[in-house]
Write an enzyme that holds these catalytic residues in place. Structure first.
Site: not given
Length: 316
Positions: A106, A143, A172, A193, A196, A236, A297-298
């Site tokens: 980051k 990132d 994103q 990468r 969402k 996922h 965040r997860r």
């Protein structure tokens, strides 16, 4: 989207909740499900196991709250040591055009927010990390963070990529601007990468409804799959994974020109299934003391994770 997401993200800065997570055996075990440890030896053990299972890794040293040059220099030093340790790991054969080892960085950790000189400091530090990575045969991906950093981050990666063509960028999909950004990066032949989005963004810049985010992701994915770059499908979602496979068939993309990327601890069975069928799978593997914001965040992304978390707290 998860209706509790705003509330979860709101407590991402709560020291009390963080203490609860680390002192309760049940929630501490959940933390370890997503973050293998705070120290590099814990990370290396997890990375070795993933590599031996036929999956690649992208390692993130968690650190977003860099407030001075000393912290930025410390983050760079940790990445240089991390790259050395990763390069010493045994790896299995990967498709042509791919690399089993990657680090994710980051720019905020490298000093991007340090006043007027921050972007230049972060760019210099990114070059240092990339130079070391190139020597070790390790790739680097930058990132994404919240939308206020998007333009500066894309500018920095655009400056550095000509010297390191494998340098990846994260887009994103929930941001309104992302489809255009994907088009520019695909035209440039970049590694992208596509995720969402994991930050709490205002409706002025980002889609809010889950259905709109899903549609935006698929639009961005089609742009990347038909472009000249290397799409990194970070999802996922079974619908996304199936769509990527269909587009790969249509566009003739081999595994070496397409990656599926998933988080450590999430849908492990699916990761192994994709790897077994011959797809290239990379696992995003975080470590470090600043794990708390990452974990929040997860939880915000997946209601199933939140349910597990609440049951653990209730049991405590």
């Amino acid at each position: 989207m998860n209706p509790l997401r705003p509330a979860i993200l709101a407590v991402a800065g709560s020291d009390r909740v963080k203490r609860t997570l680390t002192t309760s055996p049940a929630t501490a075990a959940m933390v370890q499900r997503f973050v293998p440890g705070e120290a590099r030896p814990d990370l290396i053990a997890a990375a070795r196991a993933l590599l031996m299972s036929g999956r690649a890794v992208s390692v993130d040293y968690l650190g977003e709250n860099t407030t001075d040059r000393v912290q930025a220099d410390a983050a760079v030093a940790e990445y240089l040591a991390l790259i050395n340790d990763l390069a010493a790991l045994p790896t299995t054969e990967v498709p042509a055009g791919a690399a089993p080892l990657e680090v994710s960085v980051k720019l905020s950790a490298l000093g991007q927010a340090l006043g007027a000189d921050g972007p230049a400091i972060a760019t210099e530090n990114l070059r240092t990390v990339c130079t070391k990575a190139a020597e070790a045969g390790v790739w680097v991906t930058v990132d994404a963070e919240d939308h206020t950093t998007t333009a500066a981050t894309l500018a920095t990666t655009g400056q550095v990529r000509p010297d390191f063509p494998w340098l990846g960028t994260v887009i994103q999909a929930y941001l309104y601007r992302s489809e255009d950004d994907c088009r520019d990066l695909a035209d440039a032949g970049a590694r992208v990468r596509l995720c969402k989005g994991a930050y709490r963004e205002p409706e002025t810049v980002a889609y809010q409804r889950r259905v709109d985010v899903d549609r935006a992701y698929l639009r961005c994915l089609r742009v990347l799959m038909r472009g000249a770059g290397r799409p990194l499908v970070a999802s996922h979602d079974p619908v996304v994974i199936a769509a990527a496979a269909d587009l790969a068939t249509v566009t003739g993309r081999r595994p070496g020109r397409l990656e599926y990327q998933m988080l450590y601890g999430v849908r492990t069975d699916e990761q192994l299934h994709l790897a077994d069928r011959g797809d290239f799978v990379r696992v995003y593997l975080p470590y470090g003391h600043q794990w708390y914001g990452y974990l929040m965040r997860r939880l915000a992304e997946r209601p199933a994770n939140l349910a597990f978390f609440l049951r653990a707290l209730a049991g405590r």
